[in-house]
Design an enzyme around this catalytic site. Sequence first.
Site, PDB file in Angstrom:
ATOM      1  N   ASP A   1     -11.051   3.180   3.987  1.00  0.00           N
ATOM      2  CA  ASP A   1     -11.398   1.762   3.917  1.00  0.00           C
ATOM      3  C   ASP A   1     -12.910   1.569   3.799  1.00  0.00           C
ATOM      4  O   ASP A   1     -13.386   0.489   3.450  1.00  0.00           O
ATOM      5  CB  ASP A   1     -10.917   1.065   5.199  1.00  0.00           C
ATOM      6  CG  ASP A   1      -9.779   0.091   4.950  1.00  0.00           C
ATOM      7  OD1 ASP A   1      -9.542  -0.242   3.779  1.00  0.00           O
ATOM      8  OD2 ASP A   1      -9.138  -0.322   5.930  1.00  0.00           O
TER       9      ASP A   1
ATOM     10  N   GLN B   1      -4.618  -1.583   9.627  1.00  0.00           N
ATOM     11  CA  GLN B   1      -4.535  -2.915   9.025  1.00  0.00           C
ATOM     12  C   GLN B   1      -5.138  -3.961   9.970  1.00  0.00           C
ATOM     13  O   GLN B   1      -4.785  -4.025  11.135  1.00  0.00           O
ATOM     14  CB  GLN B   1      -3.063  -3.244   8.718  1.00  0.00           C
ATOM     15  CG  GLN B   1      -2.856  -4.566   7.995  1.00  0.00           C
ATOM     16  CD  GLN B   1      -3.449  -4.572   6.595  1.00  0.00           C
ATOM     17  OE1 GLN B   1      -3.338  -3.609   5.842  1.00  0.00           O
ATOM     18  NE2 GLN B   1      -4.101  -5.674   6.231  1.00  0.00           N
TER      19      GLN B   1
ATOM     20  N   LYS C   1       0.844  -1.207   0.000  1.00  0.00           N
ATOM     21  CA  LYS C   1       0.000   0.000   0.000  1.00  0.00           C
ATOM     22  C   LYS C   1       0.873   1.250   0.000  1.00  0.00           C
ATOM     23  O   LYS C   1       0.617   2.204  -0.737  1.00  0.00           O
ATOM     24  CB  LYS C   1      -0.941  -0.017   1.209  1.00  0.00           C
ATOM     25  CG  LYS C   1      -2.064  -1.034   1.044  1.00  0.00           C
ATOM     26  CD  LYS C   1      -2.813  -1.326   2.333  1.00  0.00           C
ATOM     27  CE  LYS C   1      -3.816  -2.459   2.111  1.00  0.00           C
ATOM     28  NZ  LYS C   1      -4.466  -2.924   3.344  1.00  0.00           N
TER      29      LYS C   1
END
Length: 294
Positions: A120, A97, A53
């Site tokens: 997200d 994460q 990422k």
Amino acid sequence: MPAELLDGKAIARNIRDEVAAGVAKLAPRGIRPGLAVVLVGDDPASAVYVKAKGKACEEAGMHSVTIRLPVDTSQGELDRQIDSLNADPAIHGILVQMPLPRQIAADSVIRRIKPEKDVDGFHPVNVGKMLIGDSDGFVPCTPAGIQVMLQRSGVRTAGKECVVVGRSNIVGKPMVALMLQNAPDANCTVTVCHSATADMAEHTRRADILIAAAGKTGLIKRDMVKPGAVVIDVGISRVEDASSPSGYKLAGDVAFDEVREVASLITPVPGGVGPMTIAMLLSNTLRAAERGAW
Ligand code: NAP
């Protein structure tokens, strides 16, 4: 005739190029989109995702920050870290994460991120907006990527039967919410299967578009797929492979070789849905920065 491959890598590349162009456009206004990724602990798979990422952000010209916290980080410490990122004007998107260590409540972490920085798309505000069809929110990256992939591959969705296998908050449920919207790139009749579904094949065989997100290698077999169906394989599992230097290979939820014989379009694993997920994360971060509300 075997199914054509739906090339997620190529579509993701195009999106990443578009994002890089969008980032360049913001530069004269003194805005550089910034993504902060928070990694708690040392899970090797998570570390690989986080690295990918960060690299993708830098490639697109974005500001990228990775915050690595020890595995015994407390909820309070993580909360303070998120508060600081929420207040940081150089950070437009925040991603924590998953999975998180046991002492941390993931739900509470998700709710702590400002919805405007929740790239997200997991915050209840964004989930609600997606469900009511309000395009102002952020949509979770994997289902968003699948929808874009279908659209850019010319797959017509309106009026089609779409069957989603899996009902997680990350993939299955948002996928269902997206595909049933009254919108040109959706408008499907949607069925969702899960581990308590009595006869899954009865449902999957009706699917014009079959999206498998169960995390069970080879779950979807040839006789469960309607001839001509579009098959999207979200699953990623490691399976032993003595011929590979690492000792394993990645496999999806679809028995690829046999299903390819009946489907019309199919995503490979790897190289299908995975690259789209990162591309949509960049796209969401760019959108967050374009709003420029902070
Ligand atoms: P998850 O949270 O474990 O959810 C799996 C879902 O599948 C659950 O709803 C479960 O049902 C259902 N399921 C499990 N076994 C089943 C079976 N035999 N028949 C029918 N349904 C079954 O997983 P996830 O986070 O959604 O991820 C799913 C897969 O996608 C994993 O392999 C993951 O690694 C992969 N993934 C890939 C990407 C990408 O970028 N390519 C992104 C995210 C996830 P219950 O609800 O009844 O337990």
